[in-house]
Design an enzyme around this catalytic site. Structure first.
Site, PDB file in Angstrom:
ATOM      1  N   SER A 140       0.854  -1.185   0.000  1.00 15.07           N
ATOM      2  CA  SER A 140       0.000   0.000   0.000  1.00 15.07           C
ATOM      3  C   SER A 140       0.889   1.234   0.000  1.00 15.07           C
ATOM      4  O   SER A 140       2.070   1.160   0.340  1.00 15.07           O
ATOM      5  CB  SER A 140      -0.893   0.002   1.244  1.00 15.07           C
ATOM      6  OG  SER A 140      -1.678   1.177   1.314  1.00 15.07           O
ATOM      7  N   TYR A 154      -1.804  -1.137  10.581  1.00 11.89           N
ATOM      8  CA  TYR A 154      -1.876  -1.424   9.145  1.00 11.89           C
ATOM      9  C   TYR A 154      -0.651  -0.859   8.420  1.00 11.89           C
ATOM     10  O   TYR A 154      -0.015  -1.543   7.610  1.00 11.89           O
ATOM     11  CB  TYR A 154      -3.161  -0.824   8.573  1.00 11.89           C
ATOM     12  CG  TYR A 154      -3.302  -0.984   7.074  1.00 11.89           C
ATOM     13  CD1 TYR A 154      -3.777  -2.168   6.525  1.00 11.89           C
ATOM     14  CD2 TYR A 154      -2.981   0.056   6.209  1.00 11.89           C
ATOM     15  CE1 TYR A 154      -3.924  -2.314   5.152  1.00 11.89           C
ATOM     16  CE2 TYR A 154      -3.125  -0.070   4.839  1.00 11.89           C
ATOM     17  CZ  TYR A 154      -3.599  -1.265   4.314  1.00 11.89           C
ATOM     18  OH  TYR A 154      -3.735  -1.416   2.952  1.00 11.89           O
TER      19      TYR A 154
END
Length: 259
Positions: A140, A154
């Site tokens: 990401s 995350y």
């Protein structure tokens, strides 16, 4: 391009929805055998049915070494090879520091980062015996480049995937196994659509291209990394975000002008 992929076999984890589903479908369109992996067999079967006869479903939890090994065994038994692993499985529950528990942190790291390690470890015996393989990790921009409140766990997991990738790429190069990562920005998945039009519009306004990415944008990048044409690329992360990380401030977007 990508003619080198026809007839090969790919495992896609976290393939029941969103980016994983898009990757699995795109690889199926390119003529690969696709093992669609999800925690729930019904979800995996649904996506395998969308792809067609060259796909099959398997239920596995990537946090489990036993499930990960069984996943690799199923691909080898059904298709005779494991040419590509798309380590896509991931979760992103939000919790800010002070509220986040150790269990919350461990759950995200265990799925996103340890799950990548276990998935890669499971396919290595086959790929090493073949003396070839492609590993594509879904990371990401959040963590490696940007941050967002509520996602410290995350972000840590996604940055950790890139650290894992770089050393794995060195270690596995002698077997002609490449390890690369796609790094999505804001992509229009089912989850994003559920946030509503106002949220989508506000998010798109932060992107120089003034739109969110499509799942196909990520799937096509993963397909490239899996191909023979990308055989001399390893240890690299490809940002796919419409230029989202480029502006140094909102003023840069104001100064863009219009076409």
């Amino acid at each position: 391009m990508f003619t080198s992929l026809a007839g090969k076999t790919v495992i896609v984890t976290g393939a029941s929805k969103g980016i994983g589903r898009g990757i699995a479908r795109r690889f199926g369109e390119a003529g690969l055998n696709v093992l669609v992996v999800s925690r729930h067999i019904a979800d995996a079967q649904r996506v395998a049915g969308e792809i067609g006869p060259n796909a099959s479903a398997f239920a596995a939890d990537v946090t489990s070494p036993e499930d990960s090994a069984a996943m690799a065994e199923a691909a080898l038994e059904r298709y005779g090879a494991i040419d590509v692993l798309c380590a896509n499985a991931g979760i992103f529950p939000a919790a800010k520091l002070g509220d986040m528990t150790a269990a919350d942190f461990d759950h995200v790291i265990g799925t996103n980062l340890k799950g990548t390690f276990l998935s890669v470890s499971a396919v290595l015996p086959v790929m090493k015996a073949q003396k070839k393989g492609r590993i594509v990790i879904t990371s990401s921009i959040t963590g490696p480049i940007t941050g967002f409140p509520g996602w410290t766990h995350y972000g840590a997991s996604k940055a950790g995937q890139l650290g894992f990738m770089r050393t794995a790429a060195i270690e596995l190069a002698p077997w002609n196994i490449t390890v690369n990562a796609v790094m999505p920005g804001n992509i229009l998945t089912e989850g994003m659509e559920g946030m509503g039009e106002a949220y989508i519009a506000a998010t798109a306004a932060c992107v120089p291209m003034k739109k969110l990415g499509a799942v196909a944008d990520i799937a096509n990048a993963a397909l490239f990394f899996a191909s023979e044409e990308a055989g001399y690329i390893t240890g690299q992360g490809l940002v796919i975000d419409g230029g989202q990380v480029l502006p140094e401030s909102p003023m840069a977007l104001d100064e863009m002008g219009t076409a």
